[in-house]
Design an enzyme around this catalytic site. Structure first.
Site, short mmCIF file in Angstrom:
data_model
loop_
_atom_site.label_atom_id
_atom_site.label_comp_id
_atom_site.label_asym_id
_atom_site.label_seq_id
_atom_site.Cartn_x
_atom_site.Cartn_y
_atom_site.Cartn_z
N GLU A 59 1.00 -1.17 -0.06
CA GLU A 59 0.09 0.11 -0.07
C GLU A 59 0.99 1.29 -0.04
O GLU A 59 1.78 1.54 0.87
CB GLU A 59 -0.91 -0.13 1.20
CG GLU A 59 -1.70 1.31 1.25
CD GLU A 59 -2.78 1.25 2.47
OE1 GLU A 59 -2.82 0.48 3.50
OE2 GLU A 59 -3.43 2.29 2.34
N GLU A 236 -5.97 -5.19 7.88
CA GLU A 236 -4.95 -4.17 8.30
C GLU A 236 -4.66 -4.06 9.64
O GLU A 236 -5.70 -4.55 10.72
CB GLU A 236 -5.60 -2.66 7.59
CG GLU A 236 -6.80 -2.25 8.24
CD GLU A 236 -7.13 -0.81 7.85
OE1 GLU A 236 -6.61 -0.40 6.80
OE2 GLU A 236 -7.95 0.00 8.75
#
Ligand code: C2E
Ligand code: MG
Ligand code: MG
Ligand code: MG
Length: 285
Positions: A59, A236
């Site tokens: 990311e 996450e």
């Protein structure tokens, strides 16, 4: 949101983040200057396939290297960038840096797919998709190599507009991820109709679930519904081996968090992956 005017830098040195915030005046001019001078830089946090233990991309996360206040984290400037209407410009710079890394990615490493955070307001201007395509096209990058992450709390459009915007992204070839799932307004029911390819389950669920039973039931349901809809699940904020094991056992596909790695500058990400592969090779040798 305007904060107090900056004090002398000596005053802020060594202070806590909140003290720095107070003394930081993120003005429209400072952001415009920052964009012009390419002060916004990107870090990359690895994503790991929990089921196979393989690297699964990263990311892209922005930071702001300011001349006056040092390095700022997104929480210290993203809202202001948004408020001053400069988000589209920032997104283009971040996307360009992500694409540059894909171009520079060593060929002996597994191919790189990068996630980029976008603001839902960017979806209201359909020209943005063309701008993003141009950034990719000029570097010969396919949209399928980019996953656009949308935070569900930032959805401003109504359901129909959102559906249309996400459909345009999918038709253009981008992957679409719903970020921080579970904290906003999107329900499991909407998942049926929204053309998303990935669901990022918010950090707050992850930690609670490995320690408490009720959040664990919710998490289990989210993962199973997503699986049946063929949407990739990402957890996450995995911070411990307990989190990782728990999510792996629940069948979550991908994990991301400090347990695997903090967000890293591009060159460090490459070193990190090489090191990881050496360790895996020696384990299997
Ligand atoms: P996000 O997209 O949900 O990104 C995950 C955030 O969690 C990142 O914070 C990351 O550093 C942090 N994180 C990762 N693993 C862990 C962990 O194990 N534990 C904990 N406690 N935190 C972890 P960061 O980089 O400060 O970014 C915060 C938010 O700012 C992002 O949340 C995203 O919404 C926004 N953001 C970051 N970069 C961009 C960007 O380029 N554009 C836009 N529009 N928003 C961005
Ligand atoms: Mg994100
Ligand atoms: Mg997130
Ligand atoms: Mg989150």
């Amino acid at each position: 949101m305007l904060l107090d005017p900056p004090r002398k830098s000596a005053h802020t040195r060594g202070c806590s983040v909140s003290a720095l915030m107070e003394s930081t005046s993120v003005t429209q001019e400072s952001i415009v200057e920052g964009l012009k001078n390419h002060e916004f830089i990107t870090c990359f946090q690895p994503k790991i396939d929990l089921q196979t233990d393989q690297f699964s991309g990263a990311e892209t996360l922005v930071r702001w290297q300011t001349p006056q206040w040092g390095l700022l984290q997104p929480g210290q400037f993203i809202d202001q960038v948004q408020a001053y209407g400069l988000m589209d410009a920032l997104t283009c710079q971040v996307l360009a840096q992500a694409c540059d890394l894909i171009v520079a990615w060593p060929r002996d490493l597994p191919s790189l797919r990068l996630s980029v955070n976008i603001s839902a307001t960017s979806l209201q201007d359909s020209e943005n998709i063309n701008r993003w395509r141009e950034i990719l096209d000029s570097r010969w990058i396919l949209p399928s190599q980019i996953l656009l992450e949308l935070t569900e709390t930032t959805f401003v459009a109504n359901d129909l507009e959102l559906l249309e915007a996400l459909t345009r992204l999918r038709i253009a070839g981008f992957g679409v991820s719903l970020d921080d799932f579970g904290t906003g307004f999107t329900s499991l029911k909407q998942l049926r109709t929204l053309p998303v390819t990935e669901l990022k389950i918010d950090r707050s669920f992850i930690h609670d679930a490995s320690t408490q039973s009720r959040p664990a039931i919710v998490l289990d349901s989210i993962i199973n519904v997503a699986k049946r809809l063929r949407i990739t699940t990402v957890a996450e904020g995995i911070e411990t081996i307990e989190d990782a094991t728990y999510l792996t056992d629940l069948g979550c596909k991908i994990g991301q968090g400090y347990y695997f790695s903090r967000p890293l500058p591009a060159d460090r990400l490459i070193l990190w992956l090489r090191q990881r592969q050496r360790e895996q090779d020696s384990k299997h040798a």
